[in-house]
Design an enzyme around this catalytic site. Structure first.
Site, PDB file in Angstrom:
ATOM      1  N   GLY A  61       0.861  -1.167   0.000  1.00 42.73           N
ATOM      2  CA  GLY A  61       0.000   0.000   0.000  1.00 42.73           C
ATOM      3  C   GLY A  61       0.904   1.224   0.000  1.00 42.73           C
ATOM      4  O   GLY A  61       1.855   1.302   0.799  1.00 42.73           O
ATOM      5  N   GLN A  90      -5.861  -8.761  -2.233  1.00 46.83           N
ATOM      6  CA  GLN A  90      -5.790  -7.755  -1.151  1.00 46.83           C
ATOM      7  C   GLN A  90      -7.186  -7.389  -0.643  1.00 46.83           C
ATOM      8  O   GLN A  90      -7.360  -7.019   0.512  1.00 46.83           O
ATOM      9  CB  GLN A  90      -5.078  -6.486  -1.628  1.00 46.83           C
ATOM     10  N   ASP A 122      -1.644   4.617  -6.336  1.00 48.01           N
ATOM     11  CA  ASP A 122      -0.195   4.456  -6.165  1.00 48.01           C
ATOM     12  C   ASP A 122       0.579   5.604  -6.775  1.00 48.01           C
ATOM     13  O   ASP A 122       1.706   5.893  -6.372  1.00 48.01           O
ATOM     14  CB  ASP A 122       0.264   3.116  -6.741  1.00 48.01           C
ATOM     15  N   ASN A 160      -3.544   2.578  -9.978  1.00 45.67           N
ATOM     16  CA  ASN A 160      -3.916   1.867  -8.744  1.00 45.67           C
ATOM     17  C   ASN A 160      -3.954   0.385  -9.085  1.00 45.67           C
ATOM     18  O   ASN A 160      -3.698  -0.014 -10.248  1.00 45.67           O
ATOM     19  CB  ASN A 160      -5.269   2.362  -8.216  1.00 45.67           C
TER      20      ASN A 160
HETATM   21  O1  MRU Z   1       0.380  -4.095  -4.615  1.00 42.42           O
HETATM   22  P1  MRU Z   1      -0.183  -3.362  -3.437  1.00 42.42           P
HETATM   23  O2  MRU Z   1      -0.966  -4.239  -2.524  1.00 42.42           O
HETATM   24  O3  MRU Z   1       0.872  -2.555  -2.713  1.00 42.42           O
HETATM   25  O4  MRU Z   1      -1.193  -2.325  -4.079  1.00 42.42           O
HETATM   26  C1  MRU Z   1      -1.861  -1.415  -3.246  1.00 42.42           C
HETATM   27  C2  MRU Z   1      -2.833  -0.561  -3.949  1.00 42.42           C
HETATM   28  O5  MRU Z   1      -2.990  -0.608  -5.146  1.00 42.42           O
HETATM   29  C3  MRU Z   1      -3.552   0.450  -3.101  1.00 42.42           C
HETATM   30  O6  MRU Z   1      -4.834   0.684  -3.597  1.00 42.42           O
HETATM   31  C4  MRU Z   1      -2.772   1.758  -3.117  1.00 42.42           C
HETATM   32  O7  MRU Z   1      -1.429   1.539  -2.773  1.00 42.42           O
HETATM   33  C5  MRU Z   1      -3.348   2.771  -2.217  1.00 42.42           C
HETATM   34  S1  MRU Z   1      -3.107   2.380  -0.512  1.00 42.42           S
HETATM   35  C6  MRU Z   1      -3.780   3.626   0.419  1.00 42.42           C
END
Ligand code: MRU
Length: 363
Positions: free
Chosen positions: A56, A205, A246, A256
């Site tokens: 995240g 997730q 992201d 994202n």
């Molecule tokens: O691959 P991840 O689990 O790190 O991806 C996370 C996401 O895409 C979240 O939606 C994003 O980081 C926002 S977290 C507030």
């Protein structure tokens, strides 16, 4: 008898000053097992970010800030000339763990700024300032998410159905989350939301993390497969979509978790507003459009084997596994930041958000 602790009682990412360790919840074990990891070495912190033990965008940024502070502590140097090249090597190394979430380089650059601004000071003092900067980045995340939550909550009504994708929750930040912040604040005020959570293939997730933290917190949660968003929206069960991000480009295009742009496309079809919850640390005005965002590609095994008792796809088949996609800005109803809600045209409104941030800083 001591009460069983809930996920909300644990810190997603923290610095333990006595052990000089980054402490994280190992998110790859959730929801089955609650395990804390204490990491002291750069290599272990890099791995934890790469393997999504901490994940995240905001949580990655905080972990990296703490990580570079811990790395700086270990540097043996008496002078700036000896210290800084080693610091830079560690910073670049941590920065290479994942490419898409801009919070990683944002936090590391901010730590670099602290280092450079104090180059005349003794090394010991520079390290102390890095400690304080890492703690500040962590603490800031709490009010940033809370502020996003307040703005987000102003857009919905009690009893609404909200859909979210991936995990942009407490587990992706220090507290509250970004996309979940309006939900948590609403819950405190009796809003009784119905929350639809996309399971979020391939790493789940949504099903593993968002459904877990929201259920533990007493929400009305329904997990849906990623291909069911059209059904729940067509049924009229969803009043708004809240997602995290992201990296937001200067024109509002938003990277994202893979599948977000599918949700946004479907939402447009059914007139459901899509809100991207974005701390300014995730907005990258230096990236002009979504086409300029590097998308992390991950291993084929996440798609073909990871969650199955035996491999599901035929051996040798080609696999495409981008970890993120870019939602075009015209599918986004608003970008909710800690300084207000940006609306199209984003090239203008995002700049205004940063002007507001500057003005607040200099007050
Ligand atoms: O691959 P991840 O689990 O790190 O991806 C996370 C996401 O895409 C979240 O939606 C994003 O980081 C926002 S977290 C507030």
């Amino acid at each position: 008898m001591s009460e069983k602790k809930s996920i909300m009682d644990y810190e997603t990412v923290a610095l333990d000053d006595e052990k000089n360790a980054l402490v994280i919840i190992d998110q790859t074990k959730l929801p089955g097992k609650m395990e804390l990891l204490e990491l002291t070495k750069q290599e272990d912190i890099w791995n934890a970010i790469y393997l999504l033990q901490v994940r995240g965008a905001p949580a990655i940024g905080v972990a990296a800030a703490i990580g570079i502070y811990l790395a700086a502590r270990e540097i043996k140097a008496d002078t700036w000339e000896e210290f800084y090249p080693q610091f830079t090597r560690a910073r670049e190394y941590l920065d290479s763990a994942r490419p898409t979430a801009v919070n990683l380089s944002w936090a590391l650059n901010r730590m670099d700024g602290v280092c450079q601004a104090n180059r005349e000071k003794p090394i010991e003092e520079i390290v102390r300032m890095l400690h304080d900067a890492a703690v500040e980045i962590r603490n800031e995340d709490i009010w940033v998410c809370k502020s996003i939550g307040e703005y987000g909550l102003s857009l919905v009504k009690p009893g609404n159905g909200l859909l979210t994708h991936c995990n942009a929750g407490k587990l992706a930040t220090v507290k509250y989350g970004t996309a979940t912040a309006p939900m948590y604040l609403g819950q405190e005020r009796g809003y009784n939301f119905r929350i639809y959570v996309d399971e979020t293939r391939p790493l789940l997730q949504g099903a593993r993390l968002t459904a877990f933290e929201l259920s533990e917190s007493g929400f009305d949660v329904t997990v849906i497969c990623d291909n069911m968003s059209a059904t729940v929206m067509k049924n009229g069960w969803v009043d708004a979509v809240f997602v995290g991000c992201d990296r937001v480009a200067a024109n509002g295009d938003t990277a994202n978790k893979i599948g977000t742009s599918v949700v946004a496309t479907v939402a447009k079809r059914y007139n459901v507003p899509v809100y991207v919850c974005a701390p300014t640390s995730t907005i990258d005005l230096g990236t002009p459009t979504g086409d300029d965002i590097e998308i992390e590609q991950r291993s084929a095994q996440e798609v073909t084997e990871m969650w199955y008792r035996k491999r599901m796809a035929p051996a040798g088949v080609k696999v495409f596994n981008p970890s993120f996609d870019v939602t075009d800005n015209d599918l986004i109803t608003g970008i909710i930041t800690e300084y207000g809600i940006a609306k199209a045209p984003y090239t203008e409104s995002l700049k205004e958000i940063f002007s507001k941030k500057e003005a607040v800083k200099h007050k």
